[in-house]
Enzyme design. Structure first.
Site, PDB file in Angstrom:
ATOM      1  N   ASP A  28       0.636  -1.450  -0.053  1.00  0.00           N
ATOM      2  CA  ASP A  28       0.030  -0.096   0.027  1.00  0.00           C
ATOM      3  C   ASP A  28       0.942   1.246  -0.245  1.00  0.00           C
ATOM      4  O   ASP A  28       2.355   1.221   0.403  1.00  0.00           O
ATOM      5  CB  ASP A  28      -0.608   0.086   1.319  1.00  0.00           C
ATOM      6  N   GLY A  29      -0.034   2.698  -0.441  1.00  0.00           N
ATOM      7  CA  GLY A  29       0.792   3.777  -0.413  1.00  0.00           C
ATOM      8  C   GLY A  29       1.309   4.222  -1.888  1.00  0.00           C
ATOM      9  O   GLY A  29       2.153   4.824  -2.003  1.00  0.00           O
ATOM     10  N   ASN A  30       0.990   3.315  -2.559  1.00  0.00           N
ATOM     11  CA  ASN A  30       1.655   4.011  -4.333  1.00  0.00           C
ATOM     12  C   ASN A  30       1.371   5.339  -4.581  1.00  0.00           C
ATOM     13  O   ASN A  30       2.273   6.317  -5.021  1.00  0.00           O
ATOM     14  CB  ASN A  30       1.599   2.824  -5.326  1.00  0.00           C
ATOM     15  N   TRP A  33       3.216   7.544  -2.756  1.00  0.00           N
ATOM     16  CA  TRP A  33       4.399   7.881  -2.841  1.00  0.00           C
ATOM     17  C   TRP A  33       4.889   8.922  -3.718  1.00  0.00           C
ATOM     18  O   TRP A  33       5.169   9.912  -4.114  1.00  0.00           O
ATOM     19  CB  TRP A  33       5.310   6.358  -2.860  1.00  0.00           C
ATOM     20  N   HIS A  45       2.182   3.388  -9.262  1.00  0.00           N
ATOM     21  CA  HIS A  45       2.095   1.718  -9.732  1.00  0.00           C
ATOM     22  C   HIS A  45       3.614   1.593  -9.625  1.00  0.00           C
ATOM     23  O   HIS A  45       3.688   0.009 -10.041  1.00  0.00           O
ATOM     24  CB  HIS A  45       1.248   1.911 -10.194  1.00  0.00           C
ATOM     25  N   SER A  73      -7.356  -6.004  -5.563  1.00  0.00           N
ATOM     26  CA  SER A  73      -8.083  -6.246  -4.537  1.00  0.00           C
ATOM     27  C   SER A  73      -9.441  -6.440  -5.150  1.00  0.00           C
ATOM     28  O   SER A  73     -10.144  -4.952  -6.243  1.00  0.00           O
ATOM     29  CB  SER A  73      -8.949  -5.363  -2.925  1.00  0.00           C
ATOM     30  N   GLU A  75     -11.993  -4.463  -4.240  1.00  0.00           N
ATOM     31  CA  GLU A  75     -12.866  -3.855  -4.205  1.00  0.00           C
ATOM     32  C   GLU A  75     -12.610  -2.423  -5.366  1.00  0.00           C
ATOM     33  O   GLU A  75     -12.633  -0.935  -4.947  1.00  0.00           O
ATOM     34  CB  GLU A  75     -13.128  -2.893  -2.679  1.00  0.00           C
ATOM     35  N   LEU A 139      10.261 -20.703  -5.081  1.00  0.00           N
ATOM     36  CA  LEU A 139       9.454 -19.917  -4.267  1.00  0.00           C
ATOM     37  C   LEU A 139       8.091 -20.417  -4.763  1.00  0.00           C
ATOM     38  O   LEU A 139       8.151 -20.137  -5.949  1.00  0.00           O
ATOM     39  CB  LEU A 139       9.941 -18.437  -4.525  1.00  0.00           C
ATOM     40  N   ARG A 202      -4.814  -2.049   8.406  1.00  0.00           N
ATOM     41  CA  ARG A 202      -6.481  -2.160   8.537  1.00  0.00           C
ATOM     42  C   ARG A 202      -6.068  -3.547   7.396  1.00  0.00           C
ATOM     43  O   ARG A 202      -4.830  -3.719   6.974  1.00  0.00           O
ATOM     44  CB  ARG A 202      -6.528  -1.342   7.894  1.00  0.00           C
ATOM     45  N   PHE A 203      -7.109  -4.145   7.535  1.00  0.00           N
ATOM     46  CA  PHE A 203      -6.744  -5.400   6.418  1.00  0.00           C
ATOM     47  C   PHE A 203      -7.184  -5.444   5.006  1.00  0.00           C
ATOM     48  O   PHE A 203      -6.755  -6.236   3.968  1.00  0.00           O
ATOM     49  CB  PHE A 203      -7.627  -7.120   6.947  1.00  0.00           C
TER      50      PHE A 203
HETATM   51  C1  IPE Z   1      -4.973  -2.682  -0.562  1.00  0.00           C
HETATM   52  O1  IPE Z   1      -4.946  -1.356  -0.783  1.00  0.00           O
HETATM   53  C2  IPE Z   1      -5.553  -3.537  -1.483  1.00  0.00           C
HETATM   54  C3  IPE Z   1      -4.031  -3.882  -1.931  1.00  0.00           C
HETATM   55  C4  IPE Z   1      -3.048  -3.689  -1.349  1.00  0.00           C
HETATM   56  C5  IPE Z   1      -4.120  -4.860  -3.156  1.00  0.00           C
HETATM   57  P1  IPE Z   1      -6.293  -0.195  -0.599  1.00  0.00           P
HETATM   58  O2  IPE Z   1      -5.349   0.885  -0.373  1.00  0.00           O
HETATM   59  O3  IPE Z   1      -6.981  -0.357  -1.552  1.00  0.00           O
HETATM   60  O4  IPE Z   1      -6.906  -0.104   0.812  1.00  0.00           O
HETATM   61  P2  IPE Z   1      -7.875   0.141   1.885  1.00  0.00           P
HETATM   62  O5  IPE Z   1      -8.697   1.163   0.371  1.00  0.00           O
HETATM   63  O6  IPE Z   1      -6.602   2.059   2.163  1.00  0.00           O
HETATM   64  O7  IPE Z   1      -8.649   0.037   2.464  1.00  0.00           O
HETATM   65  C1  IPE Z   2      -1.144   0.275  -3.555  1.00  0.00           C
HETATM   66  O1  IPE Z   2      -0.923   1.893  -3.579  1.00  0.00           O
HETATM   67  C2  IPE Z   2      -2.078  -0.575  -5.170  1.00  0.00           C
HETATM   68  C3  IPE Z   2      -2.762  -0.734  -5.151  1.00  0.00           C
HETATM   69  C4  IPE Z   2      -4.124  -0.283  -3.557  1.00  0.00           C
HETATM   70  C5  IPE Z   2      -3.397  -1.490  -6.626  1.00  0.00           C
HETATM   71  P1  IPE Z   2      -2.274   2.614  -3.236  1.00  0.00           P
HETATM   72  O2  IPE Z   2      -2.521   2.798  -4.347  1.00  0.00           O
HETATM   73  O3  IPE Z   2      -3.637   2.311  -2.632  1.00  0.00           O
HETATM   74  O4  IPE Z   2      -1.563   4.137  -3.189  1.00  0.00           O
HETATM   75  P2  IPE Z   2      -2.237   5.070  -1.680  1.00  0.00           P
HETATM   76  O5  IPE Z   2      -3.144   4.468  -0.522  1.00  0.00           O
HETATM   77  O6  IPE Z   2      -3.728   5.309  -3.027  1.00  0.00           O
HETATM   78  O7  IPE Z   2      -1.099   5.695  -1.351  1.00  0.00           O
HETATM   79 MG    MG Z   3      -3.943   2.249  -0.488  1.00  0.00          MG
END
Ligand code: IPE
Ligand code: IPE
Ligand code: MG
Length: 253
Positions: A28-30, A33, A45, A73, A75, A139, A202-203
């Protein structure tokens, strides 16, 4: 034949470090970043896909047996269409263009998530990658794609209900093993540790059943910055954890 050598395992180089058999990663966090650098989310990404390649190499070198990476996900379809298409393209490229390297490194790829409704080209690609790496013994890289823990539990329930309806199974005979066999992750041990980057705790619908006894490690860095130093910091934290599984003493895993 490519000249790039396969990656060696160096697990022995870190005495005392406990290596999880199965590591789960919520990447998470792309987007944040990229924003912090004044760049479009798409660049986050792209950098995130590179970080996943780094983690795959680290898992090979340190002897992790199973790596489950949350790539998309159920979602995430709610994001703007352009972003969804960009991420899907990256995943497609990750799976297709890295295939040769994965094969050379004896990586076995498995994709978990809902396949119904995916475009046929994607479905073919998934089947192709799984078939071409099926006999590899190194792996196991499990890519959670179009994955949601609630959707997985729902489809598991349907499968078991159908077996009961067909008279193949008595309700009283349903055990935890029956459930496990009907999940996408059938045959894969539960994750020992799940790491989430970017400070979110969170999950977000990742491995709900399988995480019952996983150690959870939340780190502040955004996913594209993930590197060996962060990996080792997380594994050192995991090494310090006492896993009791409901008992009163730490159990060696
Ligand atoms: C969780 O990240 C899904 C993936 C890392 C693929 P999200 O960015 O979608 O999660 P939320 O929306 O912050 O809960
Ligand atoms: C995770 O990074 C990648 C996916 C969920 C596909 P995000 O795109 O959720 O990056 P943030 O959370 O918005 O920073
Ligand atoms: Mg995210």
């Amino acid at each position: 034949m490519s000249s790039t050598p396969a990656i060696d395992s160096n697990a022995h180089q870190k005495p005392g470090l406990r290596i999880p058999r199965h590591l789960g990663i919520i990447m998470d966090g792309n987007g944040r970043w990229a924003r912090a650098r004044g760049k479009p989310r798409t660049e986050g990404h792209v950098a995130g896909a590179k970080a996943l390649r780094r983690l795959v190499e680290l898992c090979i070198r340190y002897g992790v047996e199973h790596l489950t990476a949350f790539s998309f996900s159920s979602e995430n379809w709610t994001r703007p269409r352009d972003e969804v298409n960009f991420i899907l393209g990256l995943i497609r490229r990750f799976v297709a263009s890295d295939l040769e390297k994965l094969v050379r490194n004896n990586v076995h790829v498995r994709i978990i998530g809902e396949r119904d409704g995916l475009d046929p080209a994607m479905q073919r690609l998934i089947a192709d990658v799984e078939a071409k790496t099926a006999r590899n013994t190194g792996l196991e890289l499990i890519i959670a794609f179009n994955y949601g823990g609630k959707a997985e539990i729902t489809q598991m329930t349907r499968r078991i209900a159908r077996a009961v309806q067909a008279g193949e199974l008595e309700p009283g005979d349903i055990t935890e093993e029956t459930v496990e066999r009907a999940l996408y992750t059938s045959g894969i041990p539960d994750p020992d540790v799940i790491i989430r980057t970017s400070g979110e705790q969170r999950f977000s619908n990742f491995l709900l059943w399988q995480s019952a006894y996983s150690e959870l490690i939340f780190i502040d860095e955004y996913w594209p910055d993930f590197d060996e130093e962060i990996f080792l910091r997380a594994l050192e934290e995991y090494t310090r954890r006492e896993r009791r599984f409901g008992g009163i003493e730490a159990r060696i895993t």
